[in-house]
Design a protein around this motif. Sequence first.
Motif, PDB file in Angstrom:
ATOM      1  N   ASP A  21       1.000  -1.023  -0.336  1.00  0.00           N
ATOM      2  CA  ASP A  21      -0.630  -0.184   0.148  1.00  0.00           C
ATOM      3  C   ASP A  21       0.850   1.130   0.332  1.00  0.00           C
ATOM      4  OD1 ASP A  21      -1.581   1.940   0.251  1.00  0.00           O
ATOM      5  OD2 ASP A  21      -2.717   1.321   1.927  1.00  0.00           O
ATOM      6  N   LEU A  22       0.835   2.063  -0.730  1.00  0.00           N
ATOM      7  CA  LEU A  22       1.714   3.297  -1.259  1.00  0.00           C
ATOM      8  C   LEU A  22       1.843   4.302  -0.382  1.00  0.00           C
ATOM      9  CD1 LEU A  22       3.685   1.408  -3.527  1.00  0.00           C
ATOM     10  CD2 LEU A  22       3.166   3.609  -4.559  1.00  0.00           C
ATOM     11  N   ARG A  23       0.668   4.451  -0.154  1.00  0.00           N
ATOM     12  CA  ARG A  23      -0.365   5.749   1.062  1.00  0.00           C
ATOM     13  C   ARG A  23       1.279   4.986   1.869  1.00  0.00           C
ATOM     14  NH1 ARG A  23      -6.061   4.556   0.112  1.00  0.00           N
ATOM     15  NH2 ARG A  23      -5.015   1.905   0.047  1.00  0.00           N
ATOM     16  N   THR A  24       1.153   4.280   2.593  1.00  0.00           N
ATOM     17  CA  THR A  24       2.514   3.829   3.776  1.00  0.00           C
ATOM     18  C   THR A  24       3.271   3.446   3.107  1.00  0.00           C
ATOM     19  OG1 THR A  24       0.817   1.603   4.295  1.00  0.00           O
ATOM     20  CG2 THR A  24      -0.433   3.188   5.708  1.00  0.00           C
ATOM     21  N   ASP A  25       3.413   2.776   2.451  1.00  0.00           N
ATOM     22  CA  ASP A  25       5.203   2.024   2.523  1.00  0.00           C
ATOM     23  C   ASP A  25       6.093   2.611   1.629  1.00  0.00           C
ATOM     24  OD1 ASP A  25       3.665  -0.458   3.215  1.00  0.00           O
ATOM     25  OD2 ASP A  25       3.416  -1.634   1.535  1.00  0.00           O
ATOM     26  N   LEU A  26       5.115   3.805   0.399  1.00  0.00           N
ATOM     27  CA  LEU A  26       6.085   4.523  -0.642  1.00  0.00           C
ATOM     28  C   LEU A  26       6.754   5.707   0.895  1.00  0.00           C
ATOM     29  CD1 LEU A  26       6.771   5.327  -2.863  1.00  0.00           C
ATOM     30  CD2 LEU A  26       4.887   7.314  -3.331  1.00  0.00           C
ATOM     31  N   PRO A  27       7.775   5.944   0.780  1.00  0.00           N
ATOM     32  CA  PRO A  27       8.459   7.319   2.030  1.00  0.00           C
ATOM     33  C   PRO A  27       8.525   8.569   1.582  1.00  0.00           C
ATOM     34  CG  PRO A  27      10.490   5.056   1.231  1.00  0.00           C
ATOM     35  CD  PRO A  27       8.962   5.084   0.178  1.00  0.00           C
ATOM     36  N   GLU A  28       8.709   9.742   2.786  1.00  0.00           N
ATOM     37  CA  GLU A  28       8.505  10.141   2.115  1.00  0.00           C
ATOM     38  C   GLU A  28       9.124  10.696   0.950  1.00  0.00           C
ATOM     39  OE1 GLU A  28       5.597  13.128   3.472  1.00  0.00           O
ATOM     40  OE2 GLU A  28       5.189  11.105   4.429  1.00  0.00           O
ATOM     41  N   PRO A  29       8.338  11.997   0.167  1.00  0.00           N
ATOM     42  CA  PRO A  29       9.722  12.942  -0.483  1.00  0.00           C
ATOM     43  C   PRO A  29      10.622  13.003  -0.046  1.00  0.00           C
ATOM     44  CG  PRO A  29       7.478  14.253  -0.347  1.00  0.00           C
ATOM     45  CD  PRO A  29       7.572  12.381   0.662  1.00  0.00           C
ATOM     46  N   PRO A  30      11.751  13.677  -1.250  1.00  0.00           N
ATOM     47  CA  PRO A  30      12.754  14.602  -0.845  1.00  0.00           C
ATOM     48  C   PRO A  30      12.540  16.266  -0.292  1.00  0.00           C
ATOM     49  CG  PRO A  30      13.610  13.528  -2.877  1.00  0.00           C
ATOM     50  CD  PRO A  30      12.079  12.915  -2.225  1.00  0.00           C
ATOM     51  N   PRO A  31      13.026  16.654   0.454  1.00  0.00           N
ATOM     52  CA  PRO A  31      12.586  18.256   0.265  1.00  0.00           C
ATOM     53  C   PRO A  31      12.371  19.361  -0.658  1.00  0.00           C
ATOM     54  CG  PRO A  31      13.648  17.940   2.488  1.00  0.00           C
ATOM     55  CD  PRO A  31      13.757  17.389   1.368  1.00  0.00           C
ATOM     56  N   TRP A  32      13.185  18.816  -1.862  1.00  0.00           N
ATOM     57  CA  TRP A  32      12.731  19.693  -3.226  1.00  0.00           C
ATOM     58  C   TRP A  32      11.656  18.777  -3.795  1.00  0.00           C
ATOM     59  CZ3 TRP A  32      16.743  17.447  -0.792  1.00  0.00           C
ATOM     60  CH2 TRP A  32      17.306  16.202  -1.716  1.00  0.00           C
ATOM     61  N   ARG A  33      11.692  18.000  -3.801  1.00  0.00           N
ATOM     62  CA  ARG A  33      10.253  17.526  -4.321  1.00  0.00           C
ATOM     63  C   ARG A  33       8.759  16.865  -3.692  1.00  0.00           C
ATOM     64  NH1 ARG A  33      10.513  18.411  -9.442  1.00  0.00           N
ATOM     65  NH2 ARG A  33       9.666  15.891  -9.843  1.00  0.00           N
ATOM     66  N   SER A  34       8.477  17.132  -2.700  1.00  0.00           N
ATOM     67  CA  SER A  34       7.559  17.549  -1.341  1.00  0.00           C
ATOM     68  C   SER A  34       6.801  18.580  -2.725  1.00  0.00           C
ATOM     69  CB  SER A  34       8.340  17.775  -0.600  1.00  0.00           C
ATOM     70  OG  SER A  34       6.355  17.788   0.397  1.00  0.00           O
ATOM     71  N   PHE A  35       5.534  18.174  -2.925  1.00  0.00           N
ATOM     72  CA  PHE A  35       4.186  18.806  -3.417  1.00  0.00           C
ATOM     73  C   PHE A  35       2.671  18.834  -2.615  1.00  0.00           C
ATOM     74  CE2 PHE A  35       7.232  17.338  -7.044  1.00  0.00           C
ATOM     75  CZ  PHE A  35       7.322  18.219  -6.814  1.00  0.00           C
ATOM     76  N   GLN A  36       2.294  19.562  -2.405  1.00  0.00           N
ATOM     77  CA  GLN A  36       1.081  19.878  -1.728  1.00  0.00           C
ATOM     78  C   GLN A  36      -0.838  19.920  -2.082  1.00  0.00           C
ATOM     79  OE1 GLN A  36       1.901  19.607   1.336  1.00  0.00           O
ATOM     80  NE2 GLN A  36       3.780  18.802   1.343  1.00  0.00           N
ATOM     81  N   GLY A  37      -0.866  19.845  -3.565  1.00  0.00           N
ATOM     82  CA  GLY A  37      -2.020  20.009  -4.436  1.00  0.00           C
ATOM     83  C   GLY A  37      -2.711  19.593  -3.190  1.00  0.00           C
ATOM     84  N   GLY A  38      -4.189  19.697  -3.453  1.00  0.00           N
ATOM     85  CA  GLY A  38      -5.188  19.257  -2.810  1.00  0.00           C
ATOM     86  C   GLY A  38      -6.440  19.350  -3.480  1.00  0.00           C
ATOM     87  N   PRO A  39      -7.871  18.722  -2.572  1.00  0.00           N
ATOM     88  CA  PRO A  39      -7.837  17.840  -2.002  1.00  0.00           C
ATOM     89  C   PRO A  39      -7.142  16.744  -2.467  1.00  0.00           C
ATOM     90  CG  PRO A  39      -9.872  18.416  -2.820  1.00  0.00           C
ATOM     91  CD  PRO A  39      -9.411  19.562  -3.056  1.00  0.00           C
ATOM     92  N   ALA A  40      -6.520  15.387  -2.054  1.00  0.00           N
ATOM     93  CA  ALA A  40      -6.290  14.171  -2.296  1.00  0.00           C
ATOM     94  C   ALA A  40      -7.096  13.816  -3.130  1.00  0.00           C
ATOM     95  CB  ALA A  40      -5.840  13.125  -1.659  1.00  0.00           C
TER      96      ALA A  40
END
Length: 344
Positions: A21-40
């Motif tokens: 389940d990538l919602r829990t198994d995929l690690p957080e992205p690097p800070p420079w590749r973090s995006f905050q679009g929403g709502p999910a």
Amino acid sequence: MTRVEDWHIYTGTGQPRAEVDLRTDLPEPPPWRSFQGGPALPVPIGAEHDNTRRIGAPGADTSYPADRHEIDMVNAALLLRRPLLVTGGPGTGKTSLAFRVARELSLGPVLTWPVTSGTKLRQDGLYEYDAIGRVHASSARASGVVDEPTDIGDFVHLGPLGTALLPYELPRVLVIDEIDKADLALPNDLLAVLEDGEYLVRELARIARRTPKVVVHTADPGGSAEITEGRVTCRAFPFIVFTSNREREFPPAFLRRTLQLEMQPPNEEQLASMVAAHFRDASDGSTELIRKFLRRSESENGLAIDQLLNTVQLATSSGLTADRIAWERLRDALWHRLSTTGFE
């Protein structure tokens, strides 16, 4: 059997993995590749027909034995949230790689963007606004001829890249096919979008004060999405596969923003797995056919997997093989040379 490393999310089988389940198994992205679009948004369902057509029916007995380097590069792209530039000869599995990733990690339907010399970023990749269609619809409605919708969202259609950048909770899989056929400007035009993970629908931004939320069409069949103030920002950066037949060089800035993977021609074991995935009832004779195909591919500077699959289809669904001379003549015609260099 390729060994699975602890950091691997994708294992290369191309088979569904219910335990992931990538919602829990995929690690957080690097800070420079973090995006905050929403709502999910949830990833659309209903991809299996396309997956089966591209890579065969699912089943552990037909798992594709992927190359270790290929697995490493796919996982690196997933963890770093960077596109993957996949090069190699025709028929080496560049496009099917995306479908294996989508199936194994349950990432929904694969979005595809075929590139030609006339492809443009905005209208072909991001979105198209049908201004003329809206004018005609407004005129028809004003004249009372038909009751046509005139909401601006009915005339905005997001392209494959534009859809992939919607704020999905999991990465969408996108194939940008044969990027080397594009105009010289396209790789450079893509830089800002790939770096920022967002784009602006100008026609919607102009009316944002009076109509901040607009529902538009997406590249998924029958799909729609709500856009706020004309801006689309991703949440989970999509898994993007650029395919290339090595027909040109790319700008250094484009290469800096991608990871690169050279696909090698499949070996006998991999070809046997592909044949088994598409032909569950293939006879034992397919083994010898595969070996002949590999010998012919080497002498012709590379053949495509499709040429083998077409041959197996004829061998298993007709009585052609009973006439040995006619069958060998037809087989040789199907295994024709693709080019003088082995690349399209």
